[in-house]
Write an enzyme that holds these catalytic residues in place. Structure first.
Site, PDB file in Angstrom:
ATOM      1  N   TRP A   1     -19.587  11.670 -20.779  1.00 62.05           N
ATOM      2  CA  TRP A   1     -20.067  11.964 -19.425  1.00 62.05           C
ATOM      3  C   TRP A   1     -21.477  12.550 -19.497  1.00 62.05           C
ATOM      4  CZ3 TRP A   1     -17.062   9.875 -15.906  1.00 62.05           C
ATOM      5  CH2 TRP A   1     -15.702   9.742 -16.149  1.00 62.05           C
TER       6      TRP A   1
ATOM      7  N   TRP B   1       1.694   1.832  -3.486  1.00 59.86           N
ATOM      8  CA  TRP B   1       0.688   2.543  -4.284  1.00 59.86           C
ATOM      9  C   TRP B   1       0.846   4.053  -4.112  1.00 59.86           C
ATOM     10  CZ3 TRP B   1      -2.426   1.412  -8.141  1.00 59.86           C
ATOM     11  CH2 TRP B   1      -2.772   0.078  -8.385  1.00 59.86           C
TER      12      TRP B   1
ATOM     13  N   ASN C   1     -10.844   3.172   2.715  1.00 59.06           N
ATOM     14  CA  ASN C   1     -10.414   3.107   1.325  1.00 59.06           C
ATOM     15  C   ASN C   1     -11.339   2.266   0.456  1.00 59.06           C
ATOM     16  OD1 ASN C   1      -8.325   3.676  -0.753  1.00 59.06           O
ATOM     17  ND2 ASN C   1      -8.148   1.453  -0.757  1.00 59.06           N
TER      18      ASN C   1
ATOM     19  N   TRP D   1      -9.008   8.613  -8.124  1.00 58.59           N
ATOM     20  CA  TRP D   1     -10.205   8.924  -8.910  1.00 58.59           C
ATOM     21  C   TRP D   1     -10.063   8.463 -10.353  1.00 58.59           C
ATOM     22  CZ3 TRP D   1     -15.055  10.169  -7.838  1.00 58.59           C
ATOM     23  CH2 TRP D   1     -15.338  10.536  -6.522  1.00 58.59           C
TER      24      TRP D   1
ATOM     25  N   TRP E   1     -14.860  12.593 -13.241  1.00 57.45           N
ATOM     26  CA  TRP E   1     -14.111  12.270 -12.022  1.00 57.45           C
ATOM     27  C   TRP E   1     -13.585  13.511 -11.310  1.00 57.45           C
ATOM     28  CZ3 TRP E   1      -9.018  13.802 -11.964  1.00 57.45           C
ATOM     29  CH2 TRP E   1      -8.386  14.028 -13.196  1.00 57.45           C
TER      30      TRP E   1
ATOM     31  N   GLU F   1       0.827  -1.210   0.000  1.00 60.24           N
ATOM     32  CA  GLU F   1       0.000   0.000   0.000  1.00 60.24           C
ATOM     33  C   GLU F   1       0.861   1.260   0.000  1.00 60.24           C
ATOM     34  OE1 GLU F   1      -3.387   0.092  -0.443  1.00 60.24           O
ATOM     35  OE2 GLU F   1      -2.889  -1.998  -0.880  1.00 60.24           O
TER      36      GLU F   1
END
Length: 468
Positions: free
Chosen positions: A300, A272, A336, A377, A354, A269
């Site tokens: 969109w 990331w 998360n 996102w 987003w 993690e």
């Protein structure tokens, strides 16, 4: 007297602070300084929740400095101008700082370093925020990575955690004119932050306490418990990392010393987080535009402020989504797993861009970090770095049933539903009469139909880009 400035930014700690340690080793006296210049971070100046945290973290740092015979010199204005003024006022010969990696900050720091050196002031910067500099990891063709797994394989192979630098016991300091932290006006005028104090302890001591709690109570079960939002199974270190109250290398070192399971899962993690900074450094446009340009063609839905407002307030009629949005508003944080669900609902079911969600998170998260926020996102929206060969759409009902099976998380944050049984709490609209009695809304959108519309949009992207 040989004096240097130490310019604090998002490294609000005394232990394991490379710039502070280097300055103290080379100079008789230092001036710890914080320059409040949010305009220099535009268009991503800190949001309301970040400013709350910053206020308390600066106060914590100042207390720690005063305990060592020093104090934080607070300035408000343009960074270069304030640093120049302090150089003149204190006779400083050098300025030390730890690097930040957002595009606007990088450009500013390059200019400041050159401007100081042009007038004979030594300017030195250090890595205090990442396990590895973004430019140090490259593909076999010497380019940036776009997929996490090979990036992490490379970084993990070269990662060598080392023990942290100790906090100085004494900090000899020159005095200079300063503003107060209160004068920066970081706290909200309308106190919407009532739940933050109970949820958080900003500052280096708070980071240390959070790390020790995690190592003592949660690391062993992290691999499985991290996805269950009702459990205290995550580290909650993200805001401490963002403000530099603890270093990722310190965490990696502590993990290496620990004798328990879950270490590699949590280290991944941290990877990331590194990957997010790698992407933002190499693709700075991604904070505003799709990393994958193929999705520039995605259809969109038109702006829908009323729908977005219901999403922001946690009134969508989808319990797990509403629970997450209410947790965010009350505490400045969200689990998360639930972040992915609320983001998928906004971008896939409501088909809102987003950036609409990224900007809301930016203002409401205490751990709002441009690299992590952008990458998170874009990953959920499908527009960013992702090796998945399909268009990911989370089903919030099945996800809620899987990760919150007894409804404990939903009941905590959506108390209207507290009396509903575990089987029905994930889809309470199956009993409209009960919903009317408890005052909870029906779903604002049909999940199956909206999923179909999102997939149709993806098909349009593939068609336009010749992928079918």
């Amino acid at each position: 007297m040989n004096t240097a400035l130490v310019w604090f930014r998002r490294d609000l700690r005394l232990a394991d602070n490379p710039a502070l340690s280097a300055a103290l080793a080379a100079h008789e006296c230092i001036v710890p300084v914080y320059v409040h210049a949010p305009h220099e971070e535009a268009p991503w100046s800190p949001g309301g929740a970040s400013r709350w945290w910053l206020h308390h973290s600066l106060n914590s740092l100042d207390r720690d400095l005063r305990a060592r015979g020093s104090a934080l010199h607070v300035q408000d204005g343009d960074s270069l101008a304030k640093l120049r003024d302090l150089v003149v006022a204190t006779g400083a010969r050098a300025v030390y700082w730890n690097r930040v990696y957002e595009p606007a900050a990088i450009a500013r720091d390059v200019d400041i370093k050159q401007a100081l050196r042009d007038v004979g002031i030594d300017a030195k910067s250090f890595n205090a925020a990442l396990l590895c500099e973004p430019w140090e990891i490259a593909t076999a063709s010497n380019g940036p990575y776009r997929v996490f797994t090979p990036y992490w394989r490379n970084l993990r192979a070269r990662l060598q955690p080392h023990p942290p630098l100790p906090a100085p016991k004494r900090i000899p300091t020159a005095s200079a004119a300063t503003s107060t932290i209160d004068a920066l006006g970081l706290l909200p005028r309308i106190r919407w932050d009532a739940g933050f104090d109970a949820a958080w302890q900003p500052g280096e001591a708070g980071a240390e306490a959070a790390l020790q709690r995690f190592l003592d109570e949660a690391i062993g079960d992290y691999a499985s418990a991290r996805d269950v939002p009702s459990l205290a199974g995550t580290s909650r270190l993200s805001p401490h990392l963002h403000f530099g109250e603890i270093a990722p290398m310190r965490i990696a070192w502590e993990l290496e010393q620990a004798r328990c399971g879950g270490k590699e899962s949590f280290l991944r993690e941290l990877g990331w987080r590194e990957f997010s900074h790698h992407l933002l450094f190499h693709f700075p446009h991604s904070a505003e535009r799709n990393l994958n340009p193929a999705f520039d063609a995605y259809p969109w839905a038109p702006a829908a402020p009323r729908q977005v407002r219901r999403w922001q307030r946690g009134r969508t009629g989808i319990p797990i989504v509403d629970a997450g949005m209410r947790e965010l508003w009350a505490t400045g944080w969200m689990h998360n797993r639930v972040r992915m669900l609320v983001a998928s609902f906004l971008t896939k079911n409501l088909r809102q861009h987003w950036l609409v969600g990224a900007r809301w998170f930016w203002d409401t998260l205490v751990d709002a970090d441009l690299a992590n926020n952008t990458q998170g996102w874009q990953w959920t929206a499908g527009t960013g770095a992702d090796a998945a060969p399909y268009f990911r759409i989370f089903n919030p009902v099945t996800q809620s049933e899987r990760f919150d099976p007894d409804g404990a998380y939903v009941r905590r944050w959506v108390p209207e539903l507290s009396a509903i049984d575990a089987r029905s709490i994930h889809r309470p609209w199956t009993d409209p009469a009960t919903l009317r009695r408890c005052g909870y809304p029906m779903p604002m959108i049909d999940l199956a139909a909206s999923r179909g519309a999102a997939l149709a949009g993806y098909d349009a992207v593939r068609h336009k880009n010749g992928d079918d």
